[in-house]
Design a protein around this motif. Sequence first.
Motif, PDB file in Angstrom:
ATOM      1  N   MET A   1      37.629  45.593  40.218  1.00  0.00           N
ATOM      2  CA  MET A   1      37.865  46.785  39.402  1.00  0.00           C
ATOM      3  C   MET A   1      36.861  47.890  39.733  1.00  0.00           C
ATOM      4  O   MET A   1      37.228  49.063  39.825  1.00  0.00           O
ATOM      5  N   ILE A   2      35.596  47.509  39.921  1.00  0.00           N
ATOM      6  CA  ILE A   2      34.564  48.496  40.260  1.00  0.00           C
ATOM      7  C   ILE A   2      34.886  49.151  41.607  1.00  0.00           C
ATOM      8  O   ILE A   2      34.831  50.382  41.756  1.00  0.00           O
ATOM      9  N   ILE A   3      35.219  48.325  42.607  1.00  0.00           N
ATOM     10  CA  ILE A   3      35.528  48.853  43.939  1.00  0.00           C
ATOM     11  C   ILE A   3      36.758  49.763  43.882  1.00  0.00           C
ATOM     12  O   ILE A   3      36.770  50.862  44.446  1.00  0.00           O
TER      13      ILE A   3
ATOM     14  N   ALA B   1      49.710  40.237  40.653  1.00  0.00           N
ATOM     15  CA  ALA B   1      48.765  39.352  39.971  1.00  0.00           C
ATOM     16  C   ALA B   1      49.477  38.404  39.016  1.00  0.00           C
ATOM     17  O   ALA B   1      49.202  37.197  38.993  1.00  0.00           O
ATOM     18  N   THR B   2      50.423  38.927  38.219  1.00  0.00           N
ATOM     19  CA  THR B   2      51.116  38.080  37.249  1.00  0.00           C
ATOM     20  C   THR B   2      51.921  36.986  37.933  1.00  0.00           C
ATOM     21  O   THR B   2      51.938  35.831  37.480  1.00  0.00           O
ATOM     22  N   LEU B   3      52.571  37.325  39.026  1.00  0.00           N
ATOM     23  CA  LEU B   3      53.377  36.324  39.730  1.00  0.00           C
ATOM     24  C   LEU B   3      52.499  35.269  40.398  1.00  0.00           C
ATOM     25  O   LEU B   3      52.841  34.079  40.412  1.00  0.00           O
ATOM     26  N   LEU B   4      51.359  35.682  40.949  1.00  0.00           N
ATOM     27  CA  LEU B   4      50.448  34.723  41.568  1.00  0.00           C
ATOM     28  C   LEU B   4      49.822  33.800  40.521  1.00  0.00           C
ATOM     29  O   LEU B   4      49.650  32.604  40.755  1.00  0.00           O
ATOM     30  N   PHE B   5      49.473  34.346  39.364  1.00  0.00           N
ATOM     31  CA  PHE B   5      48.919  33.521  38.286  1.00  0.00           C
ATOM     32  C   PHE B   5      49.914  32.451  37.851  1.00  0.00           C
ATOM     33  O   PHE B   5      49.535  31.328  37.503  1.00  0.00           O
ATOM     34  N   ALA B   6      51.183  32.816  37.842  1.00  0.00           N
ATOM     35  CA  ALA B   6      52.221  31.890  37.380  1.00  0.00           C
ATOM     36  C   ALA B   6      52.335  30.649  38.251  1.00  0.00           C
ATOM     37  O   ALA B   6      52.855  29.619  37.807  1.00  0.00           O
ATOM     38  N   THR B   7      51.814  30.699  39.482  1.00  0.00           N
ATOM     39  CA  THR B   7      51.878  29.527  40.365  1.00  0.00           C
ATOM     40  C   THR B   7      50.962  28.413  39.889  1.00  0.00           C
ATOM     41  O   THR B   7      51.202  27.235  40.180  1.00  0.00           O
ATOM     42  N   GLY B   8      49.872  28.769  39.195  1.00  0.00           N
ATOM     43  CA  GLY B   8      48.944  27.761  38.678  1.00  0.00           C
ATOM     44  C   GLY B   8      47.966  27.220  39.702  1.00  0.00           C
ATOM     45  O   GLY B   8      47.189  26.313  39.409  1.00  0.00           O
ATOM     46  N   GLY B   9      47.954  27.720  40.896  1.00  0.00           N
ATOM     47  CA  GLY B   9      47.026  27.229  41.907  1.00  0.00           C
ATOM     48  C   GLY B   9      47.658  27.260  43.285  1.00  0.00           C
ATOM     49  O   GLY B   9      48.848  27.593  43.414  1.00  0.00           O
ATOM     50  N   PRO B  10      46.870  26.959  44.317  1.00  0.00           N
ATOM     51  CA  PRO B  10      45.488  26.476  44.331  1.00  0.00           C
ATOM     52  C   PRO B  10      44.479  27.557  43.930  1.00  0.00           C
ATOM     53  O   PRO B  10      44.858  28.694  43.658  1.00  0.00           O
ATOM     54  N   TYR B  11      43.201  27.166  43.962  1.00  0.00           N
ATOM     55  CA  TYR B  11      42.145  28.044  43.477  1.00  0.00           C
ATOM     56  C   TYR B  11      42.128  29.368  44.231  1.00  0.00           C
ATOM     57  O   TYR B  11      42.005  30.436  43.620  1.00  0.00           O
ATOM     58  N   TRP B  12      42.247  29.334  45.557  1.00  0.00           N
ATOM     59  CA  TRP B  12      42.151  30.571  46.334  1.00  0.00           C
ATOM     60  C   TRP B  12      43.266  31.540  45.988  1.00  0.00           C
ATOM     61  O   TRP B  12      43.076  32.759  46.031  1.00  0.00           O
ATOM     62  N   LEU B  13      44.426  31.014  45.604  1.00  0.00           N
ATOM     63  CA  LEU B  13      45.539  31.871  45.224  1.00  0.00           C
ATOM     64  C   LEU B  13      45.273  32.522  43.862  1.00  0.00           C
ATOM     65  O   LEU B  13      45.603  33.695  43.650  1.00  0.00           O
ATOM     66  N   LEU B  14      44.662  31.748  42.965  1.00  0.00           N
ATOM     67  CA  LEU B  14      44.281  32.310  41.668  1.00  0.00           C
ATOM     68  C   LEU B  14      43.202  33.377  41.831  1.00  0.00           C
ATOM     69  O   LEU B  14      43.201  34.388  41.123  1.00  0.00           O
ATOM     70  N   LEU B  15      42.281  33.149  42.771  1.00  0.00           N
ATOM     71  CA  LEU B  15      41.241  34.144  43.049  1.00  0.00           C
ATOM     72  C   LEU B  15      41.872  35.425  43.599  1.00  0.00           C
ATOM     73  O   LEU B  15      41.478  36.539  43.217  1.00  0.00           O
TER      74      LEU B  15
ATOM     75  N   GLY C   1      33.265  30.830  36.953  1.00  0.00           N
ATOM     76  CA  GLY C   1      32.565  32.085  36.719  1.00  0.00           C
ATOM     77  C   GLY C   1      32.895  33.124  37.772  1.00  0.00           C
ATOM     78  O   GLY C   1      33.083  34.310  37.468  1.00  0.00           O
ATOM     79  N   ILE C   2      32.978  32.691  39.030  1.00  0.00           N
ATOM     80  CA  ILE C   2      33.344  33.610  40.118  1.00  0.00           C
ATOM     81  C   ILE C   2      34.765  34.131  39.903  1.00  0.00           C
ATOM     82  O   ILE C   2      35.046  35.318  40.107  1.00  0.00           O
ATOM     83  N   LEU C   3      35.657  33.240  39.480  1.00  0.00           N
ATOM     84  CA  LEU C   3      37.045  33.636  39.247  1.00  0.00           C
ATOM     85  C   LEU C   3      37.125  34.735  38.189  1.00  0.00           C
ATOM     86  O   LEU C   3      37.848  35.726  38.352  1.00  0.00           O
ATOM     87  N   PHE C   4      36.383  34.568  37.091  1.00  0.00           N
ATOM     88  CA  PHE C   4      36.428  35.559  36.019  1.00  0.00           C
ATOM     89  C   PHE C   4      35.737  36.861  36.422  1.00  0.00           C
ATOM     90  O   PHE C   4      36.218  37.946  36.114  1.00  0.00           O
ATOM     91  N   SER C   5      34.610  36.771  37.110  1.00  0.00           N
ATOM     92  CA  SER C   5      33.873  37.981  37.469  1.00  0.00           C
ATOM     93  C   SER C   5      34.544  38.751  38.604  1.00  0.00           C
ATOM     94  O   SER C   5      34.341  39.959  38.750  1.00  0.00           O
ATOM     95  N   SER C   6      35.366  38.070  39.410  1.00  0.00           N
ATOM     96  CA  SER C   6      36.020  38.743  40.538  1.00  0.00           C
ATOM     97  C   SER C   6      36.926  39.871  40.062  1.00  0.00           C
ATOM     98  O   SER C   6      37.115  40.878  40.766  1.00  0.00           O
TER      99      SER C   6
ATOM    100  N   LEU D   1      31.404  42.950  32.639  1.00  0.00           N
ATOM    101  CA  LEU D   1      32.456  41.939  32.798  1.00  0.00           C
ATOM    102  C   LEU D   1      32.222  41.061  34.019  1.00  0.00           C
ATOM    103  O   LEU D   1      32.590  39.884  34.032  1.00  0.00           O
ATOM    104  N   ALA D   2      31.617  41.642  35.063  1.00  0.00           N
ATOM    105  CA  ALA D   2      31.342  40.875  36.281  1.00  0.00           C
ATOM    106  C   ALA D   2      30.107  40.000  36.123  1.00  0.00           C
ATOM    107  O   ALA D   2      30.108  38.822  36.508  1.00  0.00           O
ATOM    108  N   GLY D   3      29.043  40.560  35.558  1.00  0.00           N
ATOM    109  CA  GLY D   3      27.781  39.831  35.483  1.00  0.00           C
ATOM    110  C   GLY D   3      27.785  38.675  34.510  1.00  0.00           C
ATOM    111  O   GLY D   3      27.195  37.623  34.788  1.00  0.00           O
ATOM    112  N   GLY D   4      28.463  38.833  33.368  1.00  0.00           N
ATOM    113  CA  GLY D   4      28.463  37.790  32.353  1.00  0.00           C
ATOM    114  C   GLY D   4      28.996  36.453  32.841  1.00  0.00           C
ATOM    115  O   GLY D   4      28.276  35.442  32.829  1.00  0.00           O
ATOM    116  N   PRO D   5      30.258  36.392  33.283  1.00  0.00           N
ATOM    117  CA  PRO D   5      30.802  35.101  33.727  1.00  0.00           C
ATOM    118  C   PRO D   5      30.153  34.557  34.994  1.00  0.00           C
ATOM    119  O   PRO D   5      30.066  33.342  35.174  1.00  0.00           O
TER     120      PRO D   5
END
Length: 401
Positions: free
Chosen positions: A65-67, A95-109, A55-60, A349-353
Amino acid sequence: MSTHHLASPWRGTTPTRALIVGSAAVFTDMLLHGLAVPVLPLLPAVVQAGPAATGILFSSYAVAMIIATLFAGRVVDRYGPKTPLLIGLVSLAAATLLFATGGPYWLLLLARLAQGVAGGMSWVAALSLIAATTSFAKRGQAMGIALSSLTLGVLIGPPLAGFLVEHFGTASPFLFAAGVALVDGILRVVLVRGTPRVTDDAGGPLTVLRVPGSLSVVLGVAVGAAVLSGVEPVLPVHLGASSLTIGLLFGLTALAAVIANPFVGRYVTTASPRTLIGSGVIAVTVALLVIGFATTLWQTSIGLVLLGISSALLLAPTTTLIGEQGSRSAPPTLGGSYSLYNLAYAAGLAGGPLFTGFAVQQTGFTSAMTMTAAILAVLGGASLIGIPARTSADTQTGAHA
């Protein structure tokens, strides 16, 4: 609506070019958002982190975006739209290149935060570019076209991601997004010339928020955004289905919203907004309960279709109303209206997840969906209190799915 001087034309950046760049920018951002929906919750690093971390990952994304949106306005005022458009492009590529790594979690965040920065910069710059090159009289129509391109990204993203993962692996959706971002970047560099600025639309989001009834509209927008975003991080793990199945399910939701939106939009200027939004609140409550208690895939599908319809019922009237609120502000503003809309949408978008992620971890999926339904019903009901009783046909600005 008060009379305004037309925006000063800017050599080389025509209204058509601005609309192409603006629409492409928000489409690319939401395409990446949609591509991530069926992939991120199923990555090993995310599964190990748990529902709350998901949930934190999705809301981040929305928090960043707000900031970024708040800073983007100042950058646009000082340098014009082209600079934040290029900043957004660099952030999106990262963002796209970091997502492509698949992890670890902090990198995806980190990737998700970079995506949020890209969205905040690109959305504000794109809408400002359209506002700076389009006359006030035609600006509402242009904004509606740009915002409608969001729907295409949301619709294509999830099923396309599922297909790519099934055939080419988990990194493929993000590599595909990088290719789309490259094309988008070429458009931003080639078509945007100079630094056009808005000359007839000085009001900002706070100006619109001060208009009586605007807070209720903003609350309605936030609820509409939270409807789907709250389900996205938790449903894939709950179902345990393949990425393709998850992508098709969320694509079905977006398709339902696309089909429902024109029908709802037809009645926006003739029916009471309270009736439409109230129907949306009822629909989202029922949808979340169906999804929460579903025991088969077809029952979940019914809930998701109803969720898409509820999104149209909530967002089509509020998108029109936010433009009308801007026309009533002093000074009248469309740019401020859509800036406020974007902030409200990002808040949802932030509050829901964030809520559903923690709720699933603490109480389980069914209880979390029940609590989410109850909270959205209360917030949606509260938004009806100050909603204007009728919209005006001459100020309608379009609908957003």
